[in-house]
Design a protein around this motif. Structure first.
Motif, PDB file in Angstrom:
ATOM      1  N   SER A  34       0.850  -1.188   0.000  1.00 45.20           N
ATOM      2  CA  SER A  34       0.000   0.000   0.000  1.00 45.20           C
ATOM      3  C   SER A  34       0.884   1.236   0.000  1.00 45.20           C
ATOM      4  O   SER A  34       2.126   1.137  -0.004  1.00 45.20           O
ATOM      5  CB  SER A  34      -0.901   0.010   1.244  1.00 45.20           C
ATOM      6  OG  SER A  34      -0.135   0.305   2.414  1.00 45.20           O
ATOM      7  N   ASP A  56      -3.188   3.967  -2.666  1.00 47.23           N
ATOM      8  CA  ASP A  56      -3.340   2.515  -2.578  1.00 47.23           C
ATOM      9  C   ASP A  56      -3.975   2.044  -3.886  1.00 47.23           C
ATOM     10  O   ASP A  56      -5.093   2.460  -4.225  1.00 47.23           O
ATOM     11  CB  ASP A  56      -4.263   2.123  -1.416  1.00 47.23           C
ATOM     12  CG  ASP A  56      -3.656   2.379  -0.044  1.00 47.23           C
ATOM     13  OD1 ASP A  56      -2.486   2.792   0.026  1.00 47.23           O
ATOM     14  OD2 ASP A  56      -4.381   2.179   0.956  1.00 47.23           O
ATOM     15  N   HIS A  60      -5.920  -2.946  -3.093  1.00 45.88           N
ATOM     16  CA  HIS A  60      -4.830  -2.929  -2.124  1.00 45.88           C
ATOM     17  C   HIS A  60      -5.143  -1.911  -1.015  1.00 45.88           C
ATOM     18  O   HIS A  60      -5.824  -0.912  -1.249  1.00 45.88           O
ATOM     19  CB  HIS A  60      -3.508  -2.535  -2.788  1.00 45.88           C
ATOM     20  CG  HIS A  60      -3.023  -3.505  -3.823  1.00 45.88           C
ATOM     21  ND1 HIS A  60      -3.710  -3.774  -4.992  1.00 45.88           N
ATOM     22  CD2 HIS A  60      -1.902  -4.278  -3.874  1.00 45.88           C
ATOM     23  CE1 HIS A  60      -3.037  -4.660  -5.706  1.00 45.88           C
ATOM     24  NE2 HIS A  60      -1.938  -4.985  -5.060  1.00 45.88           N
ATOM     25  N   GLY A  61      -4.601  -2.170   0.173  1.00 45.91           N
ATOM     26  CA  GLY A  61      -4.691  -1.204   1.262  1.00 45.91           C
ATOM     27  C   GLY A  61      -6.108  -0.772   1.567  1.00 45.91           C
ATOM     28  O   GLY A  61      -7.011  -1.585   1.753  1.00 45.91           O
ATOM     29  N   GLN A 187       0.324  -4.664   5.644  1.00 44.49           N
ATOM     30  CA  GLN A 187      -0.128  -4.013   4.415  1.00 44.49           C
ATOM     31  C   GLN A 187      -0.774  -5.021   3.465  1.00 44.49           C
ATOM     32  O   GLN A 187      -1.832  -4.752   2.879  1.00 44.49           O
ATOM     33  CB  GLN A 187       1.052  -3.345   3.713  1.00 44.49           C
ATOM     34  CG  GLN A 187       1.627  -2.158   4.443  1.00 44.49           C
ATOM     35  CD  GLN A 187       2.825  -1.592   3.709  1.00 44.49           C
ATOM     36  OE1 GLN A 187       2.697  -0.995   2.648  1.00 44.49           O
ATOM     37  NE2 GLN A 187       4.010  -1.777   4.261  1.00 44.49           N
TER      38      GLN A 187
END
Length: 276
Positions: A34, A56, A60-61, A187
């Motif tokens: 991230s 991000d 993701h993230g 992460q």
């Protein structure tokens, strides 16, 4: 938390620190991480007077855990939407690993005036997977193994990668940081399994050759020659040959995650390139 919403309804989380009048530096993270992976560099360049931005990637993230769109065309379109939203001009785009592919794909398509320079660090271009055109690449079975491990036990897989090859912690005499390993895991586990699964294909099978040829801005290619994730010989030297204004910086003995393990080496070199 600041987010933009893309055309398909995906929310993209981003950080935007520093004066709006300063030169913007946009950081693009690797798989499956991230924007947090850039904390060291963001703080360093913020204190140097730059405006620092990191997002991000979708899936993701803190961004939407997307089912679809987990490929380079959409990743680059998301970046374009973010840069349009922030109205960035003369930005420097810095990408690590998968993020380097994202930078190449975006910069090759960016609106005039949006991008001043680019940096690819331990990056996946030109193409990772082995083929007749790319005999030095990694066999598809390597990436099939990644996918199988992710499906079987993502939590364990996301411990094994940083504890071993990502940071070179499997090398004799390596100075291991448990905090770095756990932060990588943190992460990774924030993101979506489906998006991470799809992204393996995106980073390994996308051919960035034409992107690299199309990039007009000065581009710094940085790579550790002990990179166990994106092998050096089939990436950085080949990318530089395709770039119009490419410069290669090779780091003897450094691993894939060199921005984290050796920021005291990487950051000054980035700063010198930004100022050049």
């Amino acid at each position: 938390m600041p987010k933009i919403t893309t055309k398909d309804g995906t929310e993209i989380f981003y950080k935007d620190w520093g004066p709006k009048s300063a030169t913007p530096v946009v950081f693009h993270h690797g798989w499956p991480l991230s924007a947090d992976d850039w904390d060291n560099q963001m703080m360093f360049f913020l204190l140097q007077g730059y405006r620092v931005i990191a997002h991000d990637r979708r899936g993701h993230g803190r961004s939407t855990q997307t089912f679809a769109g987990n490929e380079m065309d959409t990743y680059a379109a998301d970046v374009a939407a973010l840069t349009d939203h922030l109205d960035l001009k003369g930005a420097i785009h810095v990408g690590h690993s998968t993020g380097g592919g994202e930078v190449a794909h975006y910069v090759a398509r960016a609106k005039p005036g949006r991008v001043a320079k680019a940096v690819l660090i331990g990056a996946v271009p030109p193409i990772m997977v082995k083929s007749e055109k790319n005999p030095g690449g990694l066999p598809i079975e390597v990436f099939d193994g990644f996918r199988a491990a992710l499906v079987a036990n993502r939590a364990q897989f996301f411990l094994d990668v940083p504890a071993g090859p990502f940071y070179g912690y499997n090398r004799p005499g390596a100075k291991v940081s448990q905090g770095v390993i756990e932060n990588w895991w943190r992460q990774g586990m924030m993101g979506g399994a489906k998006a991470h699964y799809d992204c393996i294909k995106a980073f390994s099978e996308t051919d960035f050759t034409e992107d690299l040829k199309a990039i007009e801005v000065p581009t710094l290619v940085m790579h550790g020659d002990d990179d166990q994730i994106v092998p050096y010989a089939d990436s950085a030297p080949l990318s530089v040959k395709l770039l119009k204004k490419g410069t290669l910086k090779t780091y003897a003995g450094l691993p894939h995650g060199l921005c984290t393990t050796h920021p005291e080496v990487v950051n000054p070199d980035l700063l010198a390139f930004f100022k050049s």
